[in-house]
Write an enzyme that holds these catalytic residues in place. Structure first.
Site, mmCIF file in Angstrom:
data_model
loop_
_atom_site.group_PDB
_atom_site.id
_atom_site.type_symbol
_atom_site.label_atom_id
_atom_site.label_comp_id
_atom_site.label_asym_id
_atom_site.label_seq_id
_atom_site.Cartn_x
_atom_site.Cartn_y
_atom_site.Cartn_z
ATOM 1 C CE1 TYR A 175 46.029 15.046 24.132
ATOM 2 C CE2 TYR A 175 46.498 15.429 21.810
ATOM 3 C CZ TYR A 175 46.901 15.442 23.134
ATOM 4 O OH TYR A 175 48.173 15.855 23.466
ATOM 5 C CE LYS A 226 47.356 19.243 25.356
ATOM 6 N NZ LYS A 226 47.771 19.045 26.796
HETATM 7 N N1 LIG Z 1 54.443 13.532 23.523
HETATM 8 C C1 LIG Z 1 53.955 14.266 22.522
HETATM 9 O O1 LIG Z 1 54.276 14.065 21.354
HETATM 10 C C2 LIG Z 1 52.981 15.364 22.824
HETATM 11 C C3 LIG Z 1 52.464 16.085 21.741
HETATM 12 C C4 LIG Z 1 51.601 17.141 21.992
HETATM 13 C C5 LIG Z 1 51.289 17.479 23.285
HETATM 14 N N2 LIG Z 1 51.785 16.749 24.326
HETATM 15 C C6 LIG Z 1 51.403 17.147 25.681
HETATM 16 O O2 LIG Z 1 52.523 17.107 26.523
HETATM 17 C C7 LIG Z 1 52.098 16.877 27.876
HETATM 18 C C8 LIG Z 1 52.975 15.822 28.527
HETATM 19 O O3 LIG Z 1 52.770 14.605 27.854
HETATM 20 P P1 LIG Z 1 53.921 13.522 27.660
HETATM 21 O O4 LIG Z 1 54.109 13.343 26.216
HETATM 22 O O5 LIG Z 1 55.069 13.807 28.532
HETATM 23 O O6 LIG Z 1 53.134 12.222 28.161
HETATM 24 P P2 LIG Z 1 53.398 11.194 29.357
HETATM 25 O O7 LIG Z 1 54.781 10.689 29.333
HETATM 26 O O8 LIG Z 1 52.289 10.197 29.249
HETATM 27 O O9 LIG Z 1 53.186 12.091 30.636
HETATM 28 C C9 LIG Z 1 51.927 12.552 30.980
HETATM 29 C C10 LIG Z 1 51.916 12.892 32.444
HETATM 30 O O10 LIG Z 1 50.602 13.336 32.801
HETATM 31 C C11 LIG Z 1 50.189 12.609 33.937
HETATM 32 N N3 LIG Z 1 48.744 12.456 34.039
HETATM 33 C C12 LIG Z 1 47.910 11.797 33.205
HETATM 34 N N4 LIG Z 1 46.672 11.815 33.704
HETATM 35 C C13 LIG Z 1 46.733 12.495 34.879
HETATM 36 C C14 LIG Z 1 45.792 12.831 35.871
HETATM 37 N N5 LIG Z 1 44.510 12.440 35.797
HETATM 38 N N6 LIG Z 1 46.195 13.530 36.952
HETATM 39 C C15 LIG Z 1 47.490 13.921 37.073
HETATM 40 N N7 LIG Z 1 48.433 13.607 36.183
HETATM 41 C C16 LIG Z 1 48.047 12.901 35.098
HETATM 42 C C17 LIG Z 1 50.843 11.261 33.771
HETATM 43 O O11 LIG Z 1 50.818 10.562 34.995
HETATM 44 P P3 LIG Z 1 50.785 8.942 35.021
HETATM 45 O O12 LIG Z 1 52.215 8.522 34.890
HETATM 46 O O13 LIG Z 1 50.195 8.647 36.343
HETATM 47 O O14 LIG Z 1 49.946 8.494 33.871
HETATM 48 C C18 LIG Z 1 52.223 11.686 33.330
HETATM 49 O O15 LIG Z 1 52.987 12.102 34.429
HETATM 50 C C19 LIG Z 1 50.619 16.520 27.793
HETATM 51 O O16 LIG Z 1 49.852 17.659 28.144
HETATM 52 C C20 LIG Z 1 50.403 16.202 26.322
HETATM 53 O O17 LIG Z 1 49.077 16.478 25.907
HETATM 54 C C21 LIG Z 1 52.632 15.715 24.127
#
Ligand SMILES: NC(=O)c1ccc[n+]([C@@H]2O[C@H](COP(=O)([O-])OP(=O)(O)OC[C@H]3O[C@@H](n4cnc5c(N)ncnc54)[C@H](OP(=O)(O)O)[C@@H]3O)[C@@H](O)[C@H]2O)c1
Length: 315
Positions: A183, A187
């Site tokens: 991961y 990133k």
């Molecule tokens: N939450 C945190 O603390 C955190 C920290 C650091 C970075 N981030 C980054 O923030 C971003 C958003 O994450 P989040 O926390 O909002 O997570 P989330 O609620 O799991 O949302 C992730 C989104 O990405 C989509 N996705 C996953 N695999 C995909 C694929 N193969 N094709 C198209 N869409 C896909 C998911 O769709 P599905 O619903 O279909 O799975 C969902 O809409 C990510 O890039 C993550 O790495 C988050």
């Protein structure tokens, strides 16, 4: 950053009326909150999700709050290069010519317990978090309206502080550890890509800027969609931090929103939360980890991405 941005919230988003935005992963978490706030300010949002049902479900949730929102569902699986191309073709047919003001590469997946391969034979996190967004950005780039204020935003992660890029193990074929290696590397690839894109677009004289952001620790589906509900070392640390060092998705979306619309944001900037260890808080300019700043690694990664996706990207 000016005084005025010290406690920046979504209320400060300028009008987005007349602007067309593409956001990946907007059916959940940070992407959903980002779409909601941009829709509230009048943007037209193209919302590709892994299925039309997921895209429409998000649209219905946004319309409950903003009945007049302009929202278009679409299908995109970033883990499939064919799907990325299909979405880009659909987009080109629907919105020919310069038609995008803002592209937000937000979708991602984290810490899949065992190494998985995509239909293209790529490691799933590297494919979803980096190769898919690289291909999508390359294919949509000709549609960016080349005018000031327009942006490409790449959502990275604070884990890049501890990440390494290993060109001999890009697909984690020799060593796989779900969080700290696979991961984190995917990133870091996003951060290297953001800066290299910034350099190339600036060199080409593009008025479009590239910014990146990370949400700190935001409670979303990310913590369970990849790793499941088990108890890995990462999940134990996350559970310990959760009560005092996490925030909800709406707050987690603020750095992305700031990177996307704040007039103060400049090309190459990276935004994250201003609290302890950048885990929660209001958006602020944060340091770019040194591993993301190496232009040689960034160029090499770009060439690798072009080879792996078969897409030549010359902004
Ligand atoms: N939450 C945190 O603390 C955190 C920290 C650091 C970075 N981030 C980054 O923030 C971003 C958003 O994450 P989040 O926390 O909002 O997570 P989330 O609620 O799991 O949302 C992730 C989104 O990405 C989509 N996705 C996953 N695999 C995909 C694929 N193969 N094709 C198209 N869409 C896909 C998911 O769709 P599905 O619903 O279909 O799975 C969902 O809409 C990510 O890039 C993550 O790495 C988050």
């Amino acid at each position: 950053m000016s005084e005025q941005t010290k406690q920046w919230t979504a209320n400060l988003i300028p009008s987005q009326s007349g602007r067309r935005v593409v956001i990946t992963g907007a059916n959940s978490g940070i992407g959903f909150e980002t779409a909601l706030e941009l829709a509230r300010k009048g943007a037209e949002i193209i919302l590709p999700a892994r299925s039309l049902a997921k895209a429409n479900d998000a649209i219905n949730r946004i319309r409950k709050e903003i009945p007049s929102a302009s929202l278009v569902p679409a299908v995109l699986d970033l883990a499939s290069q064919a799907s990325v191309r299909e979405f880009a073709s659909w987009f080109s047919a629907q919105y020919p010519g310069p038609s995008i003001d803002l592209l937000i590469n937000n979708a991602g997946v984290m810490a899949i317990p065992k190494r998985e391969l995509t239909v293209d034979g790529f490691e799933r996190q590297f494919a979803t978090n980096f190769l898919g967004p690289f291909a999508l950005t390359a294919l949509l780039y000709p549609h960016m309206r080349q005018q000031q204020g327009n942006r490409i935003v790449i959502v990275s992660s604070s884990i890049t502080k501890f990440a390494k890029i290993d060109f001999a193990n890009l697909q984690s074929e020799h060593r796989y550890s779900p969080m700290a290696q696979a991961y984190a590397q995917s990133k870091l690839a996003d951060s290297l890509f953001a800066l290299e894109l910034h350099r190339r677009m600036a060199k080409a004289g593009s008025p479009v800027i590239v910014t990146s952001a990370h949400p700190g620790y935001a409670i979303t589906n990310l913590q369970t969609s990849g790793p499941g509900t088990g108890l890995s070392p990462f999940q134990i640390v996350a559970a310990i931090l959760k009560p005092f060092a996490s925030q909800d998705a709406a707050h987690g979306a603020l750095p992305t929103l700031f990177a996307a619309v704040a007039p103060q944001a400049a090309s190459g900037d990276y935004y994250g939360p201003d609290g302890f260890s950048e885990l929660k808080g209001y958006p602020k300019l944060v340091p770019i980890p040194s591993a993301a700043q190496d232009p040689k690694d960034a160029e090499r990664l770009w060439r690798e991405a072009e080879t792996l996706t078969g897409i030549t990207f010359r902004p």
